[in-house]
Design a protein around this motif. Structure first.
Motif, short mmCIF file in Angstrom:
data_model
loop_
_atom_site.label_atom_id
_atom_site.label_comp_id
_atom_site.label_asym_id
_atom_site.label_seq_id
_atom_site.Cartn_x
_atom_site.Cartn_y
_atom_site.Cartn_z
N UNK A 22 1.93 -10.05 -0.32
CA UNK A 22 1.75 -11.25 -1.25
C UNK A 22 3.12 -10.68 -1.88
N UNK A 23 3.74 -11.82 -3.24
CA UNK A 23 5.19 -11.29 -3.24
C UNK A 23 4.82 -9.50 -4.31
N UNK A 24 6.44 -9.35 -3.85
CA UNK A 24 6.78 -8.12 -4.29
C UNK A 24 5.64 -7.60 -3.84
N UNK A 25 4.93 -7.43 -2.43
CA UNK A 25 4.21 -6.10 -1.68
C UNK A 25 5.62 -5.52 -0.94
N UNK A 26 5.36 -4.40 -0.28
CA UNK A 26 6.09 -3.16 0.50
C UNK A 26 5.75 -2.90 1.30
N UNK A 27 6.92 -2.70 2.61
CA UNK A 27 6.42 -2.77 3.54
C UNK A 27 7.52 -2.32 4.19
N UNK A 28 6.63 -0.90 5.46
CA UNK A 28 7.68 0.67 5.89
C UNK A 28 6.96 0.36 7.27
N UNK A 29 8.05 1.10 8.25
CA UNK A 29 7.81 1.51 9.98
C UNK A 29 8.85 2.66 10.44
N UNK A 65 1.92 -2.03 1.84
CA UNK A 65 0.99 -2.32 0.06
C UNK A 65 0.98 -3.92 -0.17
N UNK A 66 0.24 -4.60 -0.91
CA UNK A 66 0.36 -5.47 -1.26
C UNK A 66 0.96 -5.16 -2.61
N UNK A 67 1.21 -6.35 -3.77
CA UNK A 67 1.57 -6.18 -4.64
C UNK A 67 0.72 -5.68 -5.88
N UNK A 68 -0.06 -5.67 -5.66
CA UNK A 68 -1.35 -4.96 -6.08
C UNK A 68 -1.97 -3.19 -5.97
N UNK A 172 9.25 8.19 4.40
CA UNK A 172 9.21 7.68 3.04
C UNK A 172 7.83 6.82 2.54
N UNK A 173 7.59 7.60 2.49
CA UNK A 173 5.86 6.08 1.69
C UNK A 173 6.57 5.69 0.36
N UNK A 174 5.97 4.45 0.85
CA UNK A 174 6.43 3.37 -0.90
C UNK A 174 5.23 4.43 -1.62
N UNK A 175 5.65 4.20 -2.86
CA UNK A 175 4.48 4.04 -3.74
C UNK A 175 4.02 2.62 -4.52
N UNK A 176 2.79 2.80 -5.48
CA UNK A 176 2.54 1.73 -6.04
C UNK A 176 2.60 1.73 -7.47
N UNK A 177 3.86 0.56 -8.32
CA UNK A 177 4.01 1.36 -9.28
C UNK A 177 3.75 0.77 -10.34
#
Length: 177
Positions: A22-29, A65-68, A172-177
């Motif tokens: 979805x738009x605004x999601x996050x991906x990290x590897x 991580x999804x935008x939600x 470097x984990x991303x977080x929910x806004x």
């Protein structure tokens, strides 16, 4: 997409913002080779027990991580002790020379109560290494990490919430806004 090399010479990170589910999601590897603390060539992945996590064993962690805010974390490893069952959890702090430096397990609902130490409230990535020492695990949750509160993946000598810390990988984990 942004690609780069972490501070350690033995780690790579690939981040993609806005390209998750979805738009605004996050991906990290990110991936690395394990090295003992104080090794000449530093790594974001540390081994505290070279019998269970041999130096130069490989680890990869992927987060989507999804935008939600729903989060999926995937773990892949190679070069581990064949047939061994490992407990793996996301921890609060980065790895350090002292295995306890990574702090406690990241919890969605932070609590010291035993009934909060569950796979539903934490990210558990337990696996059994196959005959070649490879393993894989995935966890999915409807919630995301809080900013700055999830910083590493710790490998324990036993599955579940038991066993000493045998390896650690700063992520470097991303977080929910």
């Amino acid at each position: 997409m942004v690609a780069g090399i972490c501070a350690g010479a033995l780690a790579a990170v690939v981040l993609a913002v806005g390209s998750g589910d979805g738009a605004g999601g996050y991906s990290m590897r990110t991936d690395a080779r394990f090295a003992p603390p104080g090794a000449f060539v530093r790594s974001a992945a540390l081994t505290y027990d070279t019998e269970l996590v041999p130096a130069a064993a490989w680890i990869e962690v992927e987060q989507r991580m999804t935008s939600g805010g729903a989060t999926s974390v995937r773990l892949r490893v190679a070069g581990m002790r064949a047939g061994h069952r490992y407990g793996v959890h996301v921890h609060e702090k980065p790895c350090g020379a002292d295995p306890d430096a990574a702090g406690g397990h990241y919890q969605h609902e932070a609590s010291s109560a035993a009934h909060h130490v569950t796979a539903e409230n934490e990210i558990w990535l337990d696996f059994t290494a196959d005959e070649r020492g490879a393993g894989e695990a995935r966890a999915r949750h409807s919630w995301g990490f809080r900013q700055g509160e999830a910083s590493s993946v710790v490998l324990h000598e036993k599955p579940g919430s038991k066993g000493g810390r045998v390896g650690c990988f700063t992520v470097p984990f991303g977080w929910a806004a």
